[in-house]
Design a protein around this motif. Sequence first.
Motif, short mmCIF file in Angstrom:
data_model
loop_
_atom_site.label_atom_id
_atom_site.label_comp_id
_atom_site.label_asym_id
_atom_site.label_seq_id
_atom_site.Cartn_x
_atom_site.Cartn_y
_atom_site.Cartn_z
N GLY A 21 0.85 -1.06 0.07
CA GLY A 21 0.09 -0.16 -0.21
C GLY A 21 0.78 1.18 0.03
O GLY A 21 2.08 1.04 -0.21
N PRO A 22 0.21 2.23 0.15
CA PRO A 22 1.03 3.87 0.24
C PRO A 22 1.95 3.52 1.37
O PRO A 22 1.75 3.23 2.38
N ARG A 63 -0.50 1.10 -9.32
CA ARG A 63 -1.77 1.37 -8.85
C ARG A 63 -1.99 2.75 -8.03
O ARG A 63 -1.35 3.17 -7.31
N ASP A 70 -4.06 3.02 -5.78
CA ASP A 70 -4.22 2.84 -4.27
C ASP A 70 -2.72 2.62 -3.64
O ASP A 70 -2.88 2.27 -2.12
N GLY A 71 -1.81 2.31 -4.33
CA GLY A 71 -0.44 2.10 -3.86
C GLY A 71 0.38 3.13 -3.92
O GLY A 71 1.08 3.39 -3.11
N PRO A 102 -0.33 6.93 -5.61
CA PRO A 102 -1.45 7.81 -6.29
C PRO A 102 -0.82 8.88 -7.04
O PRO A 102 -1.28 9.13 -8.22
N ASP A 126 5.72 9.56 -3.94
CA ASP A 126 4.81 8.84 -3.20
C ASP A 126 5.84 8.23 -2.07
O ASP A 126 5.62 7.08 -1.82
N SER A 177 -6.56 9.58 -12.99
CA SER A 177 -6.34 9.37 -11.49
C SER A 177 -5.37 8.04 -11.41
O SER A 177 -5.05 7.72 -10.29
#
Length: 437
Positions: free
Chosen positions: A215-216, A248, A250-251, A253, A364, A413
């Motif tokens: 994830g992020p 992705r 969600d990982g 942005p 990110d 996005s």
Amino acid sequence: MMADDIFAEGFKDQPYWWEAAAPETDLDPLPSKADAVVIGSGYTGLNAATELARAGLQVVVLDGERLGEGGSTRSGGMVSSGQKLVVGGAIKGTDPELFSRMIGDSTSSFEYLQRLITTEGLDADLKISGRFFGAHARSQFAALHRNGRILAEKTGVSVSFYDRGNQRQAIGSDYYFGGMVVDEYGGLHPGKYHRALRERARASGVMLRSHAKAGPVKDGPNGLKIVPTMRGDILAEHVITSTNGYTRPDGHPDLARRVVPVKSYQIATEPLPADLIETLIPRGRMISDTRRDVIYTRPSPDGTRILFGSRPGLRETTDRAAAPHLYARMTEIFPELRDYKISHAWSGFVAMTVDKVAHMGARDNSDFAVGCNGNGVALMSYLGYQTALKILGQQNRPTSFDREEFAAAPLYSGGPNAWFLPVVAAWYRLQDWYERR
């Protein structure tokens, strides 16, 4: 043949490359802490991880699926240097000094790949057999000739030109309006190359972990970073994102807005007579053309089949449903293949950027290298290596692909099926059709 008649007995909707070197699963526990975490197990990530591990860092590579499930083992396996910048159109609007540096780095990436495979004895079926670029329309031959001269001047490659009257010396087809051959280009086996990189990474002490979707990346204690995954969190000093066409929102942005995953489809024929392959594709060359709606084709490394890649239409579809469309395009170029069926059909995501070039940098909360633009075997391997050198403070100079400017796609996005892709695909096909007429 009817559409349903093109499939050979035992047809598989998975990459032909996996027959020799399939992706693998590694479900060993994740470490709670590492010096560096690499997100993405493709060519970029594995080359970065190995370089860091050989410098003494504890490194773990994560993949959301099996190791090697993504684009690195789904590509056409073609290897080149600066042609994408020139023939692919990235030269337009680029500052001449920056363009010169990009050409230099692109050439260095090709040299890096060859040196890596040769000096470390990697089993990758690398062969420098040359590459033919065909003019799909009469009007494209002059542009191809001009770009070929620029390519030879800037990179030092050997370029030969063929008009329509003598192009059968380079390709066994009358489809094109002439073309050019670059002798120094070639191809490898993407699956075997990836497997060799996995073995090299493990031998260097890298931990490889599959099914660990990340994830992020978050800020952690004492200047460290937290990498949350579906299998637990990892605390790390350095994080590298090398997800390319599988980035992705969600990982990652911010990166996801700048990398557009475009699905490319491929088919492989059943085994063919050796003399037929040599007639259609002399010397085992790689082949592509000047269409905006790109096609690419090549013999398999063992010389038994022909592989063909393209997009089947304006919208995404299943690999099996795409196969008849690719078969029709392939047999338009090589009518002799209408007597043969296909054994495999597959697809994978290519990472496209607005400016048509790759990018390195930091976003990110991690370092990154993404944006292969359909030319990633050598370049993304090299940018992974360069990202590791950057973290280690060992670069002689920053690469030309490492710069702050990295435009996002308008009103996007992230993720596949971007709203504008069917529009762009339709516009490309319309221009290609008009030019050929």
